[in-house]
Design a protein around this motif. Sequence first.
Motif, PDB file in Angstrom:
ATOM      1  N   GLY A  36     -42.303 -36.544  12.947  1.00  0.00           N
ATOM      2  CA  GLY A  36     -43.168 -37.561  12.355  1.00  0.00           C
ATOM      3  C   GLY A  36     -43.928 -37.088  11.142  1.00  0.00           C
ATOM      4  O   GLY A  36     -44.686 -37.830  10.546  1.00  0.00           O
ATOM      5  N   LEU A  37     -43.728 -35.847  10.771  1.00  0.00           N
ATOM      6  CA  LEU A  37     -44.459 -35.284   9.640  1.00  0.00           C
ATOM      7  C   LEU A  37     -43.554 -34.939   8.475  1.00  0.00           C
ATOM      8  O   LEU A  37     -43.927 -34.177   7.598  1.00  0.00           O
ATOM      9  N   GLY A  38     -42.342 -35.471   8.469  1.00  0.00           N
ATOM     10  CA  GLY A  38     -41.458 -35.308   7.323  1.00  0.00           C
ATOM     11  C   GLY A  38     -40.459 -34.183   7.413  1.00  0.00           C
ATOM     12  O   GLY A  38     -39.802 -33.877   6.435  1.00  0.00           O
ATOM     13  N   ASP A  39     -40.290 -33.571   8.584  1.00  0.00           N
ATOM     14  CA  ASP A  39     -39.406 -32.409   8.662  1.00  0.00           C
ATOM     15  C   ASP A  39     -37.925 -32.738   8.527  1.00  0.00           C
ATOM     16  O   ASP A  39     -37.127 -31.864   8.254  1.00  0.00           O
ATOM     17  N   THR A  40     -37.509 -33.990   8.704  1.00  0.00           N
ATOM     18  CA  THR A  40     -36.085 -34.324   8.588  1.00  0.00           C
ATOM     19  C   THR A  40     -35.838 -35.429   7.575  1.00  0.00           C
ATOM     20  O   THR A  40     -34.803 -36.080   7.604  1.00  0.00           O
ATOM     21  N   LEU A  41     -36.759 -35.639   6.664  1.00  0.00           N
ATOM     22  CA  LEU A  41     -36.608 -36.741   5.721  1.00  0.00           C
ATOM     23  C   LEU A  41     -35.537 -36.488   4.668  1.00  0.00           C
ATOM     24  O   LEU A  41     -35.185 -37.388   3.924  1.00  0.00           O
ATOM     25  N   ASP A  42     -34.998 -35.274   4.608  1.00  0.00           N
ATOM     26  CA  ASP A  42     -33.926 -34.996   3.658  1.00  0.00           C
ATOM     27  C   ASP A  42     -32.570 -35.458   4.197  1.00  0.00           C
ATOM     28  O   ASP A  42     -31.589 -35.448   3.484  1.00  0.00           O
ATOM     29  N   ARG A  43     -32.512 -35.881   5.442  1.00  0.00           N
ATOM     30  CA  ARG A  43     -31.298 -36.426   6.043  1.00  0.00           C
ATOM     31  C   ARG A  43     -31.192 -37.913   5.756  1.00  0.00           C
ATOM     32  O   ARG A  43     -32.203 -38.602   5.711  1.00  0.00           O
ATOM     33  N   PRO A  44     -29.982 -38.434   5.618  1.00  0.00           N
ATOM     34  CA  PRO A  44     -29.853 -39.887   5.479  1.00  0.00           C
ATOM     35  C   PRO A  44     -30.190 -40.566   6.808  1.00  0.00           C
ATOM     36  O   PRO A  44     -30.071 -39.970   7.877  1.00  0.00           O
ATOM     37  N   ALA A  45     -30.602 -41.797   6.723  1.00  0.00           N
ATOM     38  CA  ALA A  45     -30.957 -42.547   7.925  1.00  0.00           C
ATOM     39  C   ALA A  45     -29.717 -42.856   8.751  1.00  0.00           C
ATOM     40  O   ALA A  45     -28.655 -43.145   8.210  1.00  0.00           O
ATOM     41  N   ASP A  46     -29.881 -42.781  10.068  1.00  0.00           N
ATOM     42  CA  ASP A  46     -28.818 -43.191  10.985  1.00  0.00           C
ATOM     43  C   ASP A  46     -28.754 -44.713  11.075  1.00  0.00           C
ATOM     44  O   ASP A  46     -27.697 -45.282  11.339  1.00  0.00           O
ATOM     45  N   ALA A  47     -29.918 -45.355  10.877  1.00  0.00           N
ATOM     46  CA  ALA A  47     -29.985 -46.814  10.965  1.00  0.00           C
ATOM     47  C   ALA A  47     -31.228 -47.309  10.239  1.00  0.00           C
ATOM     48  O   ALA A  47     -32.169 -46.559  10.009  1.00  0.00           O
ATOM     49  N   THR A  48     -31.204 -48.597   9.902  1.00  0.00           N
ATOM     50  CA  THR A  48     -32.360 -49.264   9.305  1.00  0.00           C
ATOM     51  C   THR A  48     -32.659 -50.514  10.119  1.00  0.00           C
ATOM     52  O   THR A  48     -31.748 -51.265  10.460  1.00  0.00           O
TER      53      THR A  48
END
Length: 88
Positions: A36-48
């Motif tokens: 929740g603090l941005g540690d995986t934001l470099d990955r593309p989203a699995d879903a929207t």
Amino acid sequence: FFPRQVRLGRIPPLAHVVCIDLRDGSRASFVLAGDGLGDTLDRPADATVVGSSADVLRALWGRLAIDDLDVSGDRDAVRAVFTAGLTP
């Protein structure tokens, strides 16, 4: 609640990245991922997930079925994230 739940060890970091696009009011967007603090934001989203803030909040609290949301991408990833205990 989500980052605090991870920090306190109540839930593990999320394995999926889910973008939330609220289509009412200010049209806010945010991402549920990792701790929740941005540690995986470099990955593309699995879903929207696209919807009203009321519908998304109801789904997060288990008061609206995931199948009632507008989801693009991996619906199972949304289900895993929304049922992970993000709210106490």
